[in-house]
Scaffold this motif. Structure first.
Motif, PDB file in Angstrom:
ATOM      1  N   LEU A  12      46.090  20.901  32.699  1.00 44.78           N
ATOM      2  CA  LEU A  12      45.716  20.186  31.390  1.00 44.78           C
ATOM      3  C   LEU A  12      46.894  19.197  31.023  1.00 44.78           C
ATOM      4  N   ALA A  13      48.174  19.767  31.055  1.00 50.80           N
ATOM      5  CA  ALA A  13      49.337  18.969  30.789  1.00 50.80           C
ATOM      6  C   ALA A  13      49.681  17.789  32.056  1.00 50.80           C
ATOM      7  N   GLY A  14      49.839  18.507  33.074  1.00 51.05           N
ATOM      8  CA  GLY A  14      50.570  17.828  34.163  1.00 51.05           C
ATOM      9  C   GLY A  14      49.370  16.581  34.410  1.00 51.05           C
ATOM     10  N   HIS A  69      52.335  17.288  41.973  1.00 54.28           N
ATOM     11  CA  HIS A  69      52.612  18.493  42.615  1.00 54.28           C
ATOM     12  C   HIS A  69      51.802  19.771  42.252  1.00 54.28           C
ATOM     13  N   GLU A  70      50.921  20.048  43.039  1.00 52.49           N
ATOM     14  CA  GLU A  70      49.942  21.149  42.313  1.00 52.49           C
ATOM     15  C   GLU A  70      49.913  22.364  43.383  1.00 52.49           C
ATOM     16  N   MET A  71      50.176  23.714  43.110  1.00 50.87           N
ATOM     17  CA  MET A  71      50.183  24.503  44.350  1.00 50.87           C
ATOM     18  C   MET A  71      49.060  25.105  44.668  1.00 50.87           C
ATOM     19  N   ARG A  72      47.999  25.175  43.827  1.00 54.65           N
ATOM     20  CA  ARG A  72      46.653  25.629  44.222  1.00 54.65           C
ATOM     21  C   ARG A  72      46.145  24.803  45.220  1.00 54.65           C
ATOM     22  N   ARG A  73      45.429  25.451  46.285  1.00 54.92           N
ATOM     23  CA  ARG A  73      45.037  24.746  47.432  1.00 54.92           C
ATOM     24  C   ARG A  73      44.136  25.765  48.461  1.00 54.92           C
ATOM     25  N   THR A 129      53.491  29.756  35.504  1.00 55.58           N
ATOM     26  CA  THR A 129      54.477  29.207  36.314  1.00 55.58           C
ATOM     27  C   THR A 129      54.890  30.182  37.411  1.00 55.58           C
ATOM     28  N   SER A 130      54.702  29.561  38.446  1.00 55.33           N
ATOM     29  CA  SER A 130      55.001  30.612  39.779  1.00 55.33           C
ATOM     30  C   SER A 130      56.272  31.070  39.378  1.00 55.33           C
ATOM     31  N   PRO A 131      56.699  32.372  39.911  1.00 48.51           N
ATOM     32  CA  PRO A 131      57.984  33.178  39.704  1.00 48.51           C
ATOM     33  C   PRO A 131      59.117  32.367  40.272  1.00 48.51           C
ATOM     34  N   GLY A 141      53.216  20.906  27.916  1.00 45.80           N
ATOM     35  CA  GLY A 141      52.081  21.730  28.017  1.00 45.80           C
ATOM     36  C   GLY A 141      52.717  23.217  27.436  1.00 45.80           C
ATOM     37  N   GLN A 142      52.135  24.226  28.107  1.00 39.99           N
ATOM     38  CA  GLN A 142      52.262  25.467  27.347  1.00 39.99           C
ATOM     39  C   GLN A 142      53.753  26.073  27.444  1.00 39.99           C
ATOM     40  N   MET A 143      54.461  25.395  28.398  1.00 41.24           N
ATOM     41  CA  MET A 143      55.831  25.921  28.932  1.00 41.24           C
ATOM     42  C   MET A 143      56.769  25.323  27.478  1.00 41.24           C
ATOM     43  N   GLU A 179      50.303  25.813  22.010  1.00 42.92           N
ATOM     44  CA  GLU A 179      49.391  26.917  22.428  1.00 42.92           C
ATOM     45  C   GLU A 179      48.148  26.142  22.737  1.00 42.92           C
ATOM     46  N   GLY A 180      47.168  26.371  23.657  1.00 47.17           N
ATOM     47  CA  GLY A 180      46.049  25.618  23.661  1.00 47.17           C
ATOM     48  C   GLY A 180      45.845  24.572  24.874  1.00 47.17           C
ATOM     49  N   TYR A 181      44.366  24.363  25.265  1.00 47.83           N
ATOM     50  CA  TYR A 181      44.115  23.300  25.976  1.00 47.83           C
ATOM     51  C   TYR A 181      44.571  21.963  25.601  1.00 47.83           C
ATOM     52  N   VAL A 182      44.155  21.709  24.177  1.00 46.73           N
ATOM     53  CA  VAL A 182      44.332  20.358  23.693  1.00 46.73           C
ATOM     54  C   VAL A 182      45.843  20.166  23.748  1.00 46.73           C
TER      55      VAL A 182
HETATM   56  C1  LIG Z   1      44.240  34.338  30.858  1.00 55.07           C
HETATM   57  C2  LIG Z   1      44.306  33.127  29.967  1.00 55.07           C
HETATM   58  C3  LIG Z   1      43.528  32.576  29.146  1.00 55.07           C
HETATM   59  C4  LIG Z   1      43.662  31.455  28.504  1.00 55.07           C
HETATM   60  N1  LIG Z   1      42.660  31.088  27.618  1.00 55.07           N
HETATM   61  C5  LIG Z   1      42.684  30.011  26.870  1.00 55.07           C
HETATM   62  C6  LIG Z   1      41.366  29.446  26.185  1.00 55.07           C
HETATM   63  O1  LIG Z   1      40.448  30.098  25.984  1.00 55.07           O
HETATM   64  N2  LIG Z   1      41.757  28.291  25.204  1.00 55.07           N
HETATM   65  C7  LIG Z   1      42.825  27.766  25.306  1.00 55.07           C
HETATM   66  O2  LIG Z   1      42.812  26.670  24.445  1.00 55.07           O
HETATM   67  N3  LIG Z   1      43.822  27.985  25.985  1.00 55.07           N
HETATM   68  C8  LIG Z   1      43.832  28.995  26.720  1.00 55.07           C
HETATM   69  N4  LIG Z   1      44.766  29.530  27.545  1.00 55.07           N
HETATM   70  C9  LIG Z   1      46.167  29.008  27.527  1.00 55.07           C
HETATM   71  C10 LIG Z   1      45.916  27.918  28.469  1.00 55.07           C
HETATM   72  O3  LIG Z   1      46.378  28.357  29.601  1.00 55.07           O
HETATM   73  C11 LIG Z   1      46.499  26.462  28.137  1.00 55.07           C
HETATM   74  O4  LIG Z   1      45.985  26.173  26.995  1.00 55.07           O
HETATM   75  C12 LIG Z   1      46.445  25.501  29.226  1.00 55.07           C
HETATM   76  O5  LIG Z   1      45.906  25.777  30.260  1.00 55.07           O
HETATM   77  C13 LIG Z   1      47.969  25.129  29.304  1.00 55.07           C
HETATM   78  O6  LIG Z   1      48.012  23.804  30.157  1.00 55.07           O
HETATM   79  P1  LIG Z   1      49.111  23.753  30.993  1.00 55.07           P
HETATM   80  O7  LIG Z   1      48.773  22.536  31.739  1.00 55.07           O
HETATM   81  O8  LIG Z   1      50.355  23.806  30.419  1.00 55.07           O
HETATM   82  O9  LIG Z   1      48.927  24.782  32.257  1.00 55.07           O
HETATM   83  P2  LIG Z   1      47.731  24.870  33.179  1.00 55.07           P
HETATM   84  O10 LIG Z   1      46.757  24.340  32.840  1.00 55.07           O
HETATM   85  O11 LIG Z   1      47.749  26.223  33.604  1.00 55.07           O
HETATM   86  O12 LIG Z   1      48.650  24.093  34.407  1.00 55.07           O
HETATM   87  C14 LIG Z   1      49.591  24.604  35.146  1.00 55.07           C
HETATM   88  C15 LIG Z   1      49.457  24.154  36.771  1.00 55.07           C
HETATM   89  O13 LIG Z   1      50.935  24.303  37.428  1.00 55.07           O
HETATM   90  C16 LIG Z   1      50.428  24.913  38.567  1.00 55.07           C
HETATM   91  N5  LIG Z   1      51.751  25.383  38.959  1.00 55.07           N
HETATM   92  C17 LIG Z   1      52.218  26.605  38.537  1.00 55.07           C
HETATM   93  N6  LIG Z   1      53.323  26.905  39.015  1.00 55.07           N
HETATM   94  C18 LIG Z   1      53.552  25.648  40.033  1.00 55.07           C
HETATM   95  C19 LIG Z   1      54.740  25.445  40.852  1.00 55.07           C
HETATM   96  N7  LIG Z   1      55.938  26.056  40.917  1.00 55.07           N
HETATM   97  N8  LIG Z   1      54.486  24.370  41.625  1.00 55.07           N
HETATM   98  C20 LIG Z   1      53.404  23.674  41.671  1.00 55.07           C
HETATM   99  N9  LIG Z   1      52.388  23.842  40.667  1.00 55.07           N
HETATM  100  C21 LIG Z   1      52.600  25.179  40.034  1.00 55.07           C
HETATM  101  C22 LIG Z   1      49.439  25.954  38.287  1.00 55.07           C
HETATM  102  O14 LIG Z   1      48.579  26.083  39.517  1.00 55.07           O
HETATM  103  C23 LIG Z   1      48.452  25.110  37.250  1.00 55.07           C
HETATM  104  O15 LIG Z   1      47.376  24.384  37.813  1.00 55.07           O
HETATM  105  C24 LIG Z   1      44.687  30.726  28.251  1.00 55.07           C
HETATM  106  C25 LIG Z   1      45.680  30.967  29.073  1.00 55.07           C
HETATM  107  C26 LIG Z   1      45.752  32.392  29.980  1.00 55.07           C
HETATM  108  C27 LIG Z   1      46.834  32.602  30.918  1.00 55.07           C
END
Ligand SMILES: Cc1cc2nc3c(=O)[nH]c(=O)nc-3n(C[C@H](O)[C@H](O)[C@H](O)COP(=O)(O)OP(=O)(O)OC[C@H]3O[C@@H](n4cnc5c(N)ncnc54)[C@H](O)[C@@H]3O)c2cc1C
Length: 472
Positions: free
Chosen positions: A18-20, A37-41, A153-155, A358-360, A364-367
């Protein structure tokens, strides 16, 4: 923002969630090239995914398909939607295009939504997608990077960030105690006092709000805790409990008296309304944000289901009408200690080439994740173009999120109170609840809280417009 391309060297965004995805879009829309760069493939040997993601689509929603309330006037996340729409958000535009009926909420067809984000990112002439894991710190020659790798985040990358930022600066779980809007606490029952009237570093001997219980109330509360439905962990989510951070219901399972000798101990506190009567147990609340609008329940991290939490915690004297800004929880998560590590442009102080989103960052949350991606993208692009861009003012939902992650919390007893948080009105500077409406008509007492939210939302959108005009 300009959309004419520049010859600038690319900005690297790690993570296409969502954030990236939002960050990459904002950077490209500013005319700066991006490598995402996205690791899922999909490999011939099978898919490479995370424990929660099930596809290789960008901006996959891992659980619910809802972006929550879309009401900008009376709901803080609805306000955040409105602000993001004003700033050309890709996530909001794709969500609007793929929404499904959900009453006042903005819910989406998750596959259509993710496909739309993927299509628009792929089609953007300034964005290149590379399907690879960044398994350590980014190469030194990447001088402008947005890290948006999310709760899973990947370990290899998480370990590298931990090593860079130092012991204790990256968490793998959140242990969240409920947070309450201060005006909903009944101060005719509760009182302010620190244990043994001990003065903190700020010189305040009345730093806590105390809610007293007699024996019957305590016993009923323990029964409710033990009976309440608990959220289940998936295998990969399992949280290693450590003694300083046990969920309260686990403590109650260890013995009915455990809480009375732990977070609910009544010693060193005297109820000013009847100093002769000793409370059997006391729940303490501690100020959670610098504004003083939010207070957390000390030591009350919990795995009780959300619906049950509100019911059980309102049994506590003084909290009968509590409004929760956030309910408690324990989750697998990855987030950095942003107040220590990041500046107001979400840049890492000790490695300014890295920005987080993002969540990092501890939202908290998608939005909220997409919102910090939007800002990180704009900050990164402005830097590449040699411009200065200040964060939006704290009166906006976007600015309030930046303030929350970069400093709106408090330090207590040498520990930070920083924990992930959804957007809520308690993060914005408060306004007086209005007594009359725009036509001068008296607003009934019970509607004033709602009227205050509307005033705060109107102020936010006006201030965002002024910020956008100044940033152009
Ligand atoms: C089990 C679970 C359920 C959740 N349910 C909800 C919900 O119902 N509603 C809600 O609002 N939020 C929910 N969340 C929180 C949700 O994850 C975040 O709101 C949102 O997805 C965070 O966006 P983000 O972009 O920070 O992370 P993500 O959307 O997770 O995106 C991170 C991306 O980085 C990639 N990535 C990771 N490591 C690497 C790397 N080393 N190199 C390259 N790519 C990498 C991943 O594959 C992923 O695509 C939930 C989280 C979890 C874990």
């Amino acid at each position: 923002m300009s959309t004419s391309p520049t010859s600038a060297s690319p900005i690297h965004v790690i993570g296409g969630g969502l954030a990236g995805s939002e960050a990459a879009w904002q950077i490209a829309q500013a005319g700066v090239p991006v490598v995402l760069h996205e690791m899922r493939r999909h490999e011939p040997s099978g898919p490479v995914l995370t424990d929660a993601h099930q596809t290789d689509g960008l901006a996959e929603m891992v659980c619910s398909n809802s972006f929550r309330s879309d009401d900008w006037q009376f709901n803080a996340v609805g306000l955040l939607h409105a602000e993001m729409r004003k700033l050309d958000s890709l996530i909001m535009s794709a969500a609007d295009q793929h929404q499904v009926p959900a009453g006042g909420a903005l819910a989406v067809d998750r596959d259509g939504f993710s496909a739309e984000v993927t299509r628009r990112i792929q089609a953007h002439p300034l964005i290149t997608i590379v399907r690879e894991e960044i398994a350590g710190l980014p190469p030194a020659e990447w001088d402008n990077v947005v890290v948006a790798t999310g709760p899973l985040t990947s370990p290899a990358l998480a370990d590298a960030i931990l090593e860079l930022s130092g012991e204790g600066q990256l968490s793998f779980f959140d242990a969240i105690a409920p947070i309450i809007h201060v005006e909903s606490i009944d101060m005719d029952v509760a009182w302010r006092q620190s244990r043994y009237d001990k003065e903190g570093p700020g010189g305040d001997a009345a730093a806590y709000i105390n809610c007293p219980m007699n024996k019957d109330q305590y016993e009923a509360f323990i029964d409710a805790l033990l009976d309440g439905p608990k959220a289940e962990f998936k295998d990969w989510e399992h949280v290693p409990y450590f003694d300083g951070c046990l969920p309260i219901e686990v403590m109650a399972e260890r013995g009915r008296e455990t809480l009375r000798h732990g977070p609910m101990k009544p010693v060193g506190l005297t109820n000013p309304r009847d100093p002769t009567v000793k409370s059997y147990a006391i729940v303490q609340l501690r100020q959670d944000n610098a504004l003083g609008t939010l207070w957390n329940m000390v030591g009350f991290q919990t795995k009780l289901k959300h619906g049950a939490q509100a019911e059980v915690f309102r049994m506590i004297p003084g909290l009968e009408n509590a409004q929760f800004a956030r309910l408690g929880g324990l989750h697998r998560n990855t987030f950095i200690n942003s107040p220590r590590l990041l500046d107001r442009s979400l840049r890492m102080r000790l490695a300014p080439r890295l920005r987080f989103a993002g969540q990092m960052t501890g939202v908290e949350g998608y939005v909220e994740s997409a919102a910090t991606g939007l800002l990180a993208g704009r900050f990164a692009a402005a830097e590449r173009l040699g411009r200065t861009l200040d964060a939006p003012p704290p009166t906006t939902a976007l600015g309030a999120l930046v303030d929350h992650v970069t400093g709106g919390h408090l330090e207590a007893e040498g520990k930070t109170t920083f924990q992930p948080m959804n957007i809520n009105y308690g993060l914005l500077p408060p306004l007086e609840a209005p007594k009359v409406d725009e036509e001068g008509k008296k607003i009934p007492l019970k509607e004033r809280g709602r009227a205050k939210k509307r005033l705060m939302s109107v102020r936010a959108l006006k201030d965002l417009d002024a910020w956008t005009a100044g940033a152009a």
